[in-house]
Structures are given as structure tokens and as C-alpha cells.
Scaffold this motif. Structure first.
Motif: not given
Length: 285
Positions: A99-106, A31-38
Motif C-alpha cells: 500500500s502506498r498509504s502507509s510507510m510504517t506498515s511497509a 484529511d489525508g492518508v498517512p503518507t499524504a499527512l507525512n
């Protein structure tokens, strides 16, 4: 095999049957937030994972897209939103927490500010998970990009006077922009937030087995959305009906229409120098 999973409600339909033992998966789930899985996929620590769409564009020659599997919307997404104290067009020079968690949304948010709202705010990385909501009021900001379960929860109470809580009043948010709806209004295309990929170095047969399990689990999930909505309500504090509306509004396939939206997003990112020009490469399923 190590397979990445985002622990947000939006992934319940893809992993729900696997979690319940209905569909077998011969792999370890991480498990991980999107940026961690990236980052883990980029570092080779995972074999297959859901990742931010922009991570694929950033290094497309490293990955193979898994066919017919993505998280997308064709209009409101309900879990990626800009919450603001003033209209978006008036945020020029203002502090916007991202949010630090999503590159796409940013990246999508930046495109919307540039091409739709014609404003140049100051973007500041910040935490915006469900567990961070109580601390939002302590941050100096004019607007905040929130994704995932936190955005789902804030959005559920944003415009309902009977349910609006004290925190929203303290934050002073009076405007909410659903990024899926804003993209649709701008381009008239669906938007793909996340895709599933395999490392090119991963054994093909093993990757195909994971893909088959994910597709089977996704199909089970789409047939049992009410069960998953009840689970989502317990996890987020949002009503079951609102969770059901949310899950029903997402699409977990990767059709021609989705690909049109995905490549248009990539084209615009290439034009502003955010990602290199590239191509879509698929696992031969």
C-alpha cells in the motif's frame, strides 16, 4: 492552526467528539492518508497531525510528540495485514504489492520478511484503499499489504466460509498475516503504528490547546465506542460487532509499554539504515 486527520475508522475515537461538536477544536481539520499527512507535515503545511511512526523517526528533530496519544495494538490490529496466495515464507522472489498509504506498515512488513519469514520478495507500490478493492483482481501479484478500512473489510470475510465473497475467491487469498499479531509474536511488545506530533515551529500554547482538545475527544470516544462502531459499520460494510471488536482492540495512549515497542521498532530500523539514530522529544504538556 491546521490539524491533520486520517479518514479511517481507527481515527474515529480521537476525532468523534470534535466532529459532533462535543469538544471544541480551534483549528481547521485536513484529511489525508498517512503518507499524504507525512508529506504535509514534512513540508510545513500542517501544524499538528497524526503521522506514521516512521515519519517521526525519519525527522525527529522537526517534531514534538504529543503525550499520551497514539494508535497502537498489543496483538492483532485487524487493519494492517498481508493477504497472500501462498505462505509468507514461500514468497521469496514473488511480487508483493505494498500500500502506498502507509510507510510504517511497509517498513514493518520488510522487517518481518527479513527476520521472521526469511524471504526476499519484490515489493511493488500499489493502491489499496476501500475504493480500490474491486480492482485487486486485475493486478499481477502473489500477496498484497492492505491497511485501514480496506484491510478491516477484507479481514472480516477472509476466514468465514459463509461470508467469504466472490472477490476473495477470485483473488485466491488463502493466507492472512495480521502485522500487529506478527510483531507481538516476534518481540512480545506492543506496536505503535501512528503518533500525533506538532511542528517545533508551532506556537506552544496553540499546540497545547489542540492537544487538550484531542485528548478530551479521545476520552469521549473511548466511552462511546458502540456509537462509533455503528458509524464505522456504515462506512465499511463490516458488521457493527466486528467494528466494535476492532476499535476495542486498539489503544490510543502512549504508555511505557507502547514506548518500549516504539523504540524497539526504531532501533531495528536504525540497524538496517532505514532511519537515522535519534531521540524522542515531547511537547511539554
Amino acid at each position: 492552526m491546521r490539524v491533520g486527520r486520517i479518514p479511517y475508522v481507527n481515527c474515529y475515537p480521537v476525532y468523534g467528539a470534535i466532529d459532533r461538536g462535543v469538544v471544541p477544536l480551534d483549528a481547521e481539520i485536513v484529511d489525508g492518508v498517512p503518507t499524504a499527512l507525512n508529506a504535509q507535515m514534512g513540508g510545513g503545511a500542517l501544524d499538528v497531525s497524526v503521522i506514521s511512526a516512521i515519519e517521526y523517526a525519519r525527522d525527529s528533530r522537526r517534531y514534538l510528540l504529543l503525550p499520551d496519544l497514539a494508535i497502537s495494538c498489543d496483538g492483532p490490529v485487524r487493519s494492517v495485514a498481508l493477504f497472500s496466495k501462498r505462505p509468507a515464507s514461500e514468497l521469496g522472489g514473488r511480487r508483493v504489492l505494498v500500500s502506498r498509504s502507509s510507510m510504517t506498515s511497509a517498513a514493518l512488513l520488510e522487517l518481518l520478511f527479513q527476520h521472521v519469514w526469511d524471504a526476499r520478495p519484490t515489493f511493488i507500490p500499489a493502491d489499496a484503499e476501500l475504493t480500490d478493492i474491486a480492482r485487486f483482481a486485475a493486478d499481477d501479484h502473489d500477496a498484497r499489504l492492505v491497511i485501514g478500512d480496506a484491510a478491516l473489510r477484507l479481514g472480516a470475510y477472509m476466514h468465514n466460509a459463509d461470508e467469504r465473497d466472490d472477490l476473495l475467491d477470485r483473488l485466491g487469498y488463502r493466507y492472512a498475516y495480521d502485522l500487529g499479531a506478527e510483531w507481538k509474536r516476534w518481540t512480545d511488545l506492543p506496536f505503535v503504528f501512528a503518533v500525533w506530533v506538532a511542528q517545533r515551529s508551532t506556537d506552544t500554547r496553540a499546540a497545547l490547546n489542540v492537544h487538550a482538545s484531542l485528548i478530551s475527544s479521545r476520552n469521549w470516544g473511548l466511552a462511546h465506542l458502540e456509537t462509533l462502531a455503528a458509524q464505522a459499520a456504515l462506512a465499511t460494510g463490516v458488521s457493527r460487532n466486528q467494528c466494535l471488536t476492532y476499535l476495542s482492540g486498539l489503544d490510543y495512549g502512549l504508555s511505557y509499554g507502547h514506548l518500549a515497542g516504539l523504540t524497539e521498532f526504531f532501533r531495528r530500523l536504525v540497524a538496517v539504515g532505514r532511519v537515522p539514530n535519534g531521540s524522542l522529544f515531547f511537547l511539554a504538556a
